[in-house]
Design a protein around this motif. Structure first.
Motif, short mmCIF file in Angstrom:
data_model
loop_
_atom_site.label_atom_id
_atom_site.label_comp_id
_atom_site.label_asym_id
_atom_site.label_seq_id
_atom_site.Cartn_x
_atom_site.Cartn_y
_atom_site.Cartn_z
N SER A 86 0.85 -1.19 0.00
CA SER A 86 0.00 0.00 0.00
C SER A 86 0.88 1.24 0.00
N THR A 87 0.62 2.15 -0.91
CA THR A 87 1.39 3.39 -0.97
C THR A 87 0.84 4.46 -0.04
N SER A 88 -0.32 4.22 0.56
CA SER A 88 -0.90 5.15 1.54
C SER A 88 -1.17 4.39 2.82
N PHE A 89 -1.44 5.13 3.89
CA PHE A 89 -1.68 4.47 5.17
C PHE A 89 -3.00 3.71 5.15
N GLN A 90 -2.93 2.45 5.56
CA GLN A 90 -4.08 1.56 5.65
C GLN A 90 -4.02 0.81 6.96
N GLN A 91 -5.14 0.23 7.37
CA GLN A 91 -5.17 -0.62 8.56
C GLN A 91 -5.21 -2.08 8.15
N THR A 92 -4.49 -2.91 8.89
CA THR A 92 -4.56 -4.35 8.69
C THR A 92 -4.77 -5.03 10.03
N ASP A 93 -5.52 -6.09 10.04
CA ASP A 93 -5.80 -6.84 11.26
C ASP A 93 -4.60 -7.73 11.56
N ALA A 94 -3.99 -7.51 12.73
CA ALA A 94 -2.81 -8.28 13.12
C ALA A 94 -3.14 -9.44 14.05
N GLY A 95 -4.42 -9.64 14.37
CA GLY A 95 -4.80 -10.78 15.19
C GLY A 95 -5.39 -10.38 16.53
N THR A 96 -5.88 -11.37 17.26
CA THR A 96 -6.48 -11.18 18.58
C THR A 96 -5.60 -11.87 19.61
N TYR A 97 -5.29 -11.16 20.70
CA TYR A 97 -4.33 -11.66 21.67
C TYR A 97 -4.81 -11.41 23.10
N GLN A 98 -4.23 -12.14 24.01
CA GLN A 98 -4.56 -12.00 25.43
C GLN A 98 -3.71 -10.89 26.04
N PHE A 99 -4.36 -10.00 26.78
CA PHE A 99 -3.67 -8.93 27.48
C PHE A 99 -3.99 -9.00 28.97
#
Length: 427
Positions: A390-403
């Motif tokens: 992507s040449t512009s800022f985009q969001q991508t899902d990096a996953g679901t994690y325990q905090f």
């Protein structure tokens, strides 16, 4: 950093401004600006993510607060983890149609931005509620174009919030004005009250008026103020605010404290007009009227965390990387770049009200090809996150994690490298 492009003859759809929901504060008219602002209580309510602070300029003769007081308000909001909108609010000019009043606001920001931003970042709301109900499209657009041009003489290069005219109640005029405005880094703010009137359509403010603003210009939008200020037989303020949220707009309630109406809309007690010495506060019966409109709403009393964390990368721990501003459309003051050597990383942190799973999203640009970064949660590797080309800022899902409850860290480490990181979003 442009958020959009100038509108053309074709229809363009706006998006919600990149703030969380929140509340307004108006400390300038009370206690010489020296009062405790109630952060301890506010911090118990995670759906308050943004504070809009109304600033009466000390040079205007309407406040005893000083520039030092104003900077303290902003610094304390930042220190408590809130996004800050700082609003020029010279109340005699509210609803004014005189372009000089808007120019005066721009001049004030040019003179004072460096001092106020010395310790903290904030978004400028150029002038509270400038523009009459009857101002024309060209008058509104030309006045803002001139004032915005002056404002850019300061060191501020972030988004400028422009209240729509008619005390924030004429969104159609703002939508039609963008052809006159040369600055491409603005956002429009609508103010929603029960007494609101839309002169453009000759009727109370309605959901369809928000749709017009959302669909006919390219810039982000928000509801900068909302509340039940009457008469109650005009605008269905609650329905309009709900619709704004359906459109993805952030909404900011009126008011945490500092409302001096005869029937005050203050979320906490004591009112600053009655007590300047308070160091602890309690909720008023009005509190839930506002809070139930914010994000997930709820009591805040052990009800779990519903807020989304927007963690702008440039404000956190950088190792081997640096900040930059050459790419457009970044959030905050910059983005992080230079992931080109082993170990290069950025680490952000946030406090979780409770332990549990949360989804992590990365706002990034990968202008050369698909990339992967190494991802760590609380210093433990959780694998790689894909950053599609992507040449512009985009969001991508990096996953679901325990905090865990309390302090948490998220680290993005080089991996394949040669990408930019703007922010990490945790929900």
């Amino acid at each position: 950093m442009g958020i959009g492009v100038l509108a053309s003859s074709s229809t363009t759809t706006a998006t919600g401004a990149s703030f969380g929901d929140g509340v307004n504060l108006q400390p300038a008219y009370y206690c010489s600006g020296e009062q405790d602002l109630g952060w301890d209580l506010m911090n118990e309510y995670p759906d308050i993510e943004t504070v809009r602070i109304e600033i009466e300029p000390p040079t205007g003769g309407e406040t005893s607060a000083t520039l030092s007081d104003i900077r303290r308000w902003i610094d304390e909001a930042n220190a408590n983890g809130y996004q800050v909108i700082a609003t020029y609010h010279h109340w005699p000019s509210n609803g004014s149609g005189d372009p000089q009043d808007l120019q005066d606001a721009a001049n004030w920001w040019v003179e004072n931005y460096d001092y106020l931003s010395q310790n903290s970042s904030f978004t400028i709301n150029l002038h509270n509620e400038w523009g009459t109900h009857e101002v024309s499209v060209s008058e509104y657009g030309s006045a803002y174009d001139s004032a915005l041009s002056k404002l850019r003489d300061s060191n501020y290069d972030g988004t400028v919030i422009c209240d729509v005219p008619g005390y924030g109640q004429e969104p159609q005029i703002a939508a039609d004005s963008v052809g006159y405005i040369g600055d491409d880094n603005i956002a429009f703010s609508v103010h929603v009250y029960a007494k609101a009137w839309n002169e453009y359509a000759g009727e109370p403010l309605k959901e369809s008026h928000l749709d017009y603003l959302n669909s006919n210009q390219p810039y982000p939008c928000l509801v900068g103020e909302f509340g039940p200020l009457g008469p109650d037989d005009r605008t269905d303020w609650s329905a309009v605010v709900d619709h704004a949220k359906e459109l993805g707009w952030p909404v900011l309630g009126w008011a945490w404290n500092g409302d001096g109406e005869s029937d005050p809309m203050n979320m906490i007690s004591p009112f600053w007009g009655d007590d300047c010495s308070a160091t602890s506060y309690s909720k008023t019966s009005y509190f839930d009227t506002v809070y139930n409109k914010l994000s997930g709403g709820g009591s805040g009393d052990g009800g779990g965390e519903t807020t989304t964390q927007y963690l702008n990368a440039e404000y956190y721990s950088l190792d081997g990387v640096s900040t930059a501003t050459s790419r457009t459309d970044y959030w905050g003051d910059a983005y992080v770049t230079g992931f080109d050597s082993s170990g290069d990383s950025v680490t952000v942190n946030f406090d979780a009200v409770t332990s549990g799973e949360r989804t992590v999203k990365i706002r990034y640009a990968a202008p050369y090809d698909d990339k992967e970064c190494n991802l760590y949660i609380n210093s433990q590797s959780v694998g790689q996150a894909l950053l599609p080309y992507s040449t512009s800022f985009q969001q991508t899902d990096a996953g679901t994690y325990q905090f865990v409850e309390g302090y948490n860290e998220i680290t993005i480490e080089k991996g394949w490298g040669y990408y930019d990181i703007d922010a990490i979003i945790v929900k």
